[in-house]
Write a protein that holds these residues in place. Structure first.
Motif, short mmCIF file in Angstrom:
data_model
loop_
_atom_site.label_atom_id
_atom_site.label_comp_id
_atom_site.label_asym_id
_atom_site.label_seq_id
_atom_site.Cartn_x
_atom_site.Cartn_y
_atom_site.Cartn_z
N SER A 188 0.83 -1.20 0.00
CA SER A 188 0.00 0.00 0.00
C SER A 188 0.86 1.25 0.00
O SER A 188 0.54 2.25 -0.67
N ASN A 189 1.99 1.23 0.73
CA ASN A 189 2.87 2.40 0.76
C ASN A 189 3.61 2.59 -0.56
O ASN A 189 3.83 3.72 -1.00
N VAL A 190 3.98 1.48 -1.21
CA VAL A 190 4.57 1.57 -2.54
C VAL A 190 3.55 2.18 -3.51
O VAL A 190 3.88 3.05 -4.32
N GLY A 191 2.31 1.73 -3.40
CA GLY A 191 1.24 2.28 -4.23
C GLY A 191 1.03 3.76 -3.97
O GLY A 191 0.83 4.55 -4.90
N ASN A 192 1.08 4.15 -2.69
CA ASN A 192 0.92 5.56 -2.35
C ASN A 192 1.99 6.42 -3.01
O ASN A 192 1.70 7.49 -3.56
N ALA A 193 3.23 5.94 -2.93
CA ALA A 193 4.33 6.69 -3.55
C ALA A 193 4.16 6.78 -5.06
O ALA A 193 4.37 7.84 -5.67
#
Length: 427
Positions: A366-371
């Motif tokens: 999810s954090n990779v997606g956010n970035a």
């Protein structure tokens, strides 16, 4: 532990879920509250606003890394004790930020506090679902994440209020206190049997709430090597991909939502705070409704929520110049955006046979997606496409995630059907 002996307790809403929700509330606060404190922090530590921004970026990077590393490092530790230890790390990080004499110490505090983020939600989601019957697994995860969604609603106003009245350090002292309370609550209210490592935490599965070819397999070997074997499953990787894309699409649009409101819709900068509360209220509702729906039919819930989010973002882009439409659509953006979260977490852990590393990998995804989403949204603005363009970019990214989710659901059902038909022949 004989689960049947605890059947009566598991039919009620366990106090342990409240303890986990309190922990997620504290973690959510420390993630979101800094946005309202950056001007004060930059003045107080005598650094530029760009440097102060690394208190946000550094946190996000630490979440992505810590989710995998700490979950792997605590693989053989009793999960209840692991959660208490993670909250102790959270307390230490926020304490460092509260007393930081320099910018470097404040940044170190943010990084330390963030290390526990992914592991807490990954391990906590497994412990949460163990405290309830299987048919309520997604609702239990939603209950834990309720703290995070409330933090999203209250985080920035809370930080601004406390920081304005008593200074930005007081905000971190308050969050430190919440961390201490959460650690104590977990130690007292989370039952020891919910954190044991030798039970079935989940099954690889599709369809409704449970059930696939791997059903009944036990994650007995909780070590790193055993957990890494879970990543041989295509269902795990497909679900992680769907997670990254759905989060990325929403966060890519959300990252620039203040500009959309002020530059396109015509709201004042003072209006942004209450508009974010509207968005956060959608997160809360979506989390609760999505958890309940996922317990009835998980894959359908995920597909509907992603489709709803893609349509909402595209419609928002078209109607962003209207005030009423923007208020309604930012609420729906939050609701559809978080409705899939409980189901995505239970799905990836089921597909991984209950491996905590997979649950934490979901947070990293999810954090990779956010970035990725924030980067793509920024590119659209830099290309001169306007401040509504991140909404269209987000819609496209979520639509891609929806396509992945449809493929994931279909291949999962096909695998389960093959296993069912192969069962009698193997005997």
């Amino acid at each position: 532990m004989n689960i049947g002996q605890n059947g009566g307790d598991r039919r009620r809403m366990p106090g342990g879920l409240v303890a986990l929700a309190l922990g997620s509330f504290g973690i959510g606060l420390t993630e979101f509250v800094i946005a309202g404190l950056l001007p004060q922090v930059s003045r107080g530590l005598d650094v530029s606003e760009a440097a102060a921004g690394w208190l946000i970026s550094g946190y996000a990077l630490s979440v992505a890394i810590g989710a995998i590393l700490l979950t792997a490092a605590t693989a053989r530790i009793h999960r209840k004790m692991g959660l208490v230890g993670l909250m102790a790390l959270f307390v230490l990080g926020n304490l460092l930020s509260a007393v930081a004499p320099t910018y470097a110490v404040a940044l170190l505090g943010r990084v330390v506090a963030a290390l526990c983020h992914g592991s807490f939600f990954g391990i906590g989601s497994l412990v949460a679902r163990r405290m309830v019957p299987p048919e309520r697994a997604s609702r239990a995860v939603a209950m834990m994440f309720a703290g995070l969604t409330l933090a999203n609603v209250l985080g920035v106003p809370f930080g601004a209020l406390v920081g304005e009245r008593w200074g930005w350090r007081a905000t971190f002292w308050a969050i430190t206190g919440i961390g201490v309370l959460a650690a104590a609550a977990i130690a007292v209210w989370v039952p020891a049997w919910a954190g044991t490592l030798d039970q079935v935490d989940g099954t690889a599965g599709e369809g409704k709430t449970r059930g696939t070819a791997a059903e009944g397999e036990t994650q007995r070997a909780a070590g790193l090597r055993a957990q890494l074997r879970a990543f041989r499953s295509w269902q795990v990787w497909l679900t992680l991909t769907a997670t990254a894309l759905s989060y990325g699409g929403m966060f890519g649009a959300f990252s620039y939502i203040a500009y959309t409101f002020t530059e396109v819709t015509g709201f004042s900068s003072a209006d942004v705070a209450w508009l974010l509360v509207v968005y956060g209220s959608g997160l809360v509702l979506g989390n609760v409704a999505g958890g309940r729906a996922a317990d009835r039919d998980r894959d359908r819930t995920l597909i509907v929520s992603m489709a709803g989010l893609a349509v909402t973002l595209a419609t928002f882009g078209l109607l962003a110049d209207g005030r009423v439409a923007s208020v309604v659509l930012v609420f729906l953006m939050g609701a559809f955006g978080f409705a899939g979260v409980p189901g995505l977490i239970t799905r990836v852990t089921d597909a991984a046979g209950g491996a905590p590393l997979a649950a934490s990998a979901n947070v990293s995804a999810s954090n990779v997606g956010n970035a990725l989403g924030a980067w793509l949204g920024g590119l659209a603005i830099s290309a001169g496409l306007g401040y509504a363009s991140p909404l269209f970019v987000g819609a496209a990214v979520v639509a891609l995630g929806l396509a992945v989710m449809v493929i994931t659901a279909r291949t999962g059902r096909a695998a389960m059907s093959l296993a069912v038909h192969a069962g009698p022949r193997s005997r």
